[in-house]
Design an enzyme around this catalytic site. Structure first.
Site, PDB file in Angstrom:
ATOM      1  N   ALA A  67       0.977  -1.194   0.133  1.00  0.00           N
ATOM      2  CA  ALA A  67       0.040   0.013  -0.167  1.00  0.00           C
ATOM      3  C   ALA A  67       0.620   1.345   0.127  1.00  0.00           C
ATOM      4  O   ALA A  67       0.658   2.121   0.797  1.00  0.00           O
ATOM      5  CB  ALA A  67      -0.806  -0.169   1.197  1.00  0.00           C
ATOM      6  N   VAL A 110       2.848   4.162  -2.665  1.00  0.00           N
ATOM      7  CA  VAL A 110       2.231   5.244  -3.560  1.00  0.00           C
ATOM      8  C   VAL A 110       1.604   4.501  -5.042  1.00  0.00           C
ATOM      9  O   VAL A 110       0.624   4.901  -5.239  1.00  0.00           O
ATOM     10  CB  VAL A 110       3.559   6.176  -4.155  1.00  0.00           C
ATOM     11  N   HIS A 155      -8.763  34.789  -3.645  1.00  0.00           N
ATOM     12  CA  HIS A 155      -9.937  34.059  -3.088  1.00  0.00           C
ATOM     13  C   HIS A 155     -10.905  34.250  -4.316  1.00  0.00           C
ATOM     14  O   HIS A 155     -11.314  35.053  -5.102  1.00  0.00           O
ATOM     15  CB  HIS A 155     -10.506  35.154  -2.017  1.00  0.00           C
TER      16      HIS A 155
END
Ligand code: FAD
Ligand code: AMP
Length: 479
Positions: free
Chosen positions: A189, A191, A451
């Site tokens: 398990a 990358v 933003h």
């Protein structure tokens, strides 16, 4: 004796082809030898990364992600698409077309920059010579003032699960499945295992991941790793930690995998198994007996911090030398070595190399995690921010995950940034740049972010390091 070159690069993966292009840009007469032959028998550039690694895996990750988004999540945001089905043959065709375009791009870059592409298998001889064995077996010897070995890596095979055509495959085989296996076992398990497990889980496989270690993603900050494990678990990946694979048996069209865990011996039956237990340096046949280039105890070509081997004028870069097995690390080393050969000063900041796992959400990190810093006795302060409190993440219908900034308690210098979120692989560049410039957490905190962007979560995590996060209810008290 054939032509003489200033530089001969052996291997045209992201290490070798980048080194060759850079060397040619710097005015050096450069050749690059490549032996990779595609299904049509044509020599192709790009190495593991372009042919069976980064690029094809990302194509399948993207298409499978889009499929799941359309099937399971579009309706949540008001897009009714009716029944959604996947055409795996078409997905594979798309993946192949992406590979072909990328690979073709390298050949074009070689031409544009005047790199001589030599087709065949390169071998470093003594006295600055490289022997190239062509596809027809013919040999040609070239002389070079400098040699760069960029021969890459190959998947590790383990005796308990020998590769078995169509049933037990490595990462390259897992990019070729023509249908989603019903029961898919993934050994490791790490990358690559998580990425390939995600692809086929999205396409309908029941995926069980068997991981020998008790901890999940130990290189990632454990707060981020835990969140990732939870999110991937919810998507259906059954990640079994502390499960060491010890054997397997192929019975008709099934594979019975044996493993041990805290409760003893276990076994599970799969329709296909992917072995993703890491990669090893590939150096087979590349060094003549009297080449003099030394390997280290793990079989990597031994190099110093600037990729010089034990023989003057011979360098080695990328997956065949120590360090993280990442395409961009290989490329950076390629640039550094070409610069050094051209007489420039060059070095790499190995502390600021980002890593990304392209699951959904993505996991990305650079530098130390909290556990590593503490283990090294460094006093730290940290700031975290959840994407569920980020306006853009909510608008993207992707509120999962968190960002964490780790800073030195005394100097405020950023030691690491770890993220799990949509597009974390893009966001991490901020952490890399900050660390490259030796920034403090306050430097990021005082920076104006557009933003609404998911990048604002990194801003907030940096603000949170000293208790200033704006959009967090239970923030630390400001000093
Ligand atoms: P390679 O890419 O392995 O290239 C080496 C080249 O040298 C090959 O083309 C080989 O044919 C050639 N060669 C070897 N010996 C000789 C010889 N004697 N003569 C001539 N040619 C020779 N990394 C990332 O950074 N991001 C990712 O998302 C990512 N995803 C991955 C997904 C998968 C499934 C896999 C398997 C790997 C992934 N990687 C990823 C790792 C990445 O592919 C490697 O780190 C990278 O390819 C290393 O580059 P390299 O140039 O050192 O070696
Ligand atoms: P990576 O190096 O990121 O590709 O990850 C490979 C993973 O495979 C590591 O986490 C190893 O612990 C794991 N691994 C190696 N051998 C075994 C094994 N026999 N059984 C299960 N997991 C293994």
């Amino acid at each position: 004796m054939a032509d003489k070159f200033d530089v001969i690069v052996i291997g045209a993966g992201p290490g070798g082809y980048v080194a060759a292009i850079r060397a040619a840009q710097l005015g050096l007469k450069t050749a690059c030898v490549e032996k990779w032959v595609n299904k049509e028998g044509k020599t192709v550039h790009g190495g593991t990364c372009l042919n069976v690694g980064c690029i094809p895996s990302k194509a399948l990750l993207e298409t499978s992600h889009k499929f799941v988004e359309a099937r399971d999540h579009y309706a949540e945001i008001g897009i009714e698409v009716g029944d959604v089905s996947a055409n795996i043959a078409k997905m594979l065709e798309f993946k192949e077309s992406v590979v072909t375009k990328n690979v073709g791009g390298i050949s074009a870059l070689f031409k544009a920059n005047g790199v001589t592409a030599l087709e065949g298998t390169g071998k470093v001889l003594s006295n600055s010579k490289v022997e190239v064995t062509g596809k027809d077996g013919g040999k040609q010897t070239y002389e070079a003032d400098n040699i760069i070995i960029a021969s890459g890596s190959v998947p590790v095979e383990i005796p308990p699960t020998p590769l078995t055509e169509g049933l037990i495959v490595d990462s390259a085989g897992a990019l070729e499945f023509t249908e989603a296996p019903k029961r898919l076992g993934v050994i490791g398990a790490g990358v690559i295992g998580l990425e390939l497990g995600s692809v086929w889980s999205r396409m309908g496989s029941e995926v069980t991941m068997l991981e020998a270690m008790d901890s999940f993603l130990p290189m990632v900050d454990q707060a981020i790793a835990k969140e990732t494990q939870k999110l991937l678990g919810k998507q259906g990946l059954d990640i079994k930690l502390g499960a060491r694979v010890t054997g397997s048996e192929v019975k008709d069209d099934e594979v019975v995998v044996k493993y041990t865990d805290s409760e003893g011996e276990q076994q599970q039956t799969f329709d296909k198994v992917i072995v993703c237990v890491g990669r090893r340096p590939y150096t087979q046949g590349i060094l003549d007996d009297d080449a003099g280039v030394k390997l280290d105890e793990r079989g990597f070509i031994f190099v110093d911090d600037q990729c010089r081997t034990s023989v003057p004028g011979v360098y080695a870069i990328g997956d065949c030398v120590r360090g993280q097995m990442l395409a961009h690390k290989a490329s950076e080393e390629g640039v550094m070595v070409a610069d050094i050969i051209a007489g420039h000063k060059a070095e790499i900041n190995y502390e600021a190399i980002p890593c990304v796992i392209y699951t959904a959400p993505e996991v990305a990190w650079v530098g130390m995690n909290e556990q590593q810093a503490k283990a090294e006795g460094i006093e730290i302060k940290t700031g975290s921010f959840p994407f569920s409190a980020n306006g853009r993440a909510l608008a993207n219908n992707a509120p999962e995950g968190m960002a964490k900034v780790i800073a030195d308690a005394e100097t405020d210098r950023i030691l690491g940034v770890h993220i799990v979120s949509q597009h974390a692989g893009e966001l991490i560049a901020q952490g890399v740049i900050a660390m490259e410039f030796g920034s403090s957490a306050e430097d990021l905190a005082l920076t104006c972010y557009a933003h609404p962007t998911t990048a604002e979560a990194i801003h907030e995590a940096a603000l949170a390091v000293s208790g200033h996060a704006i959009h967090m209810a239970n923030r630390k008290k400001r000093k």
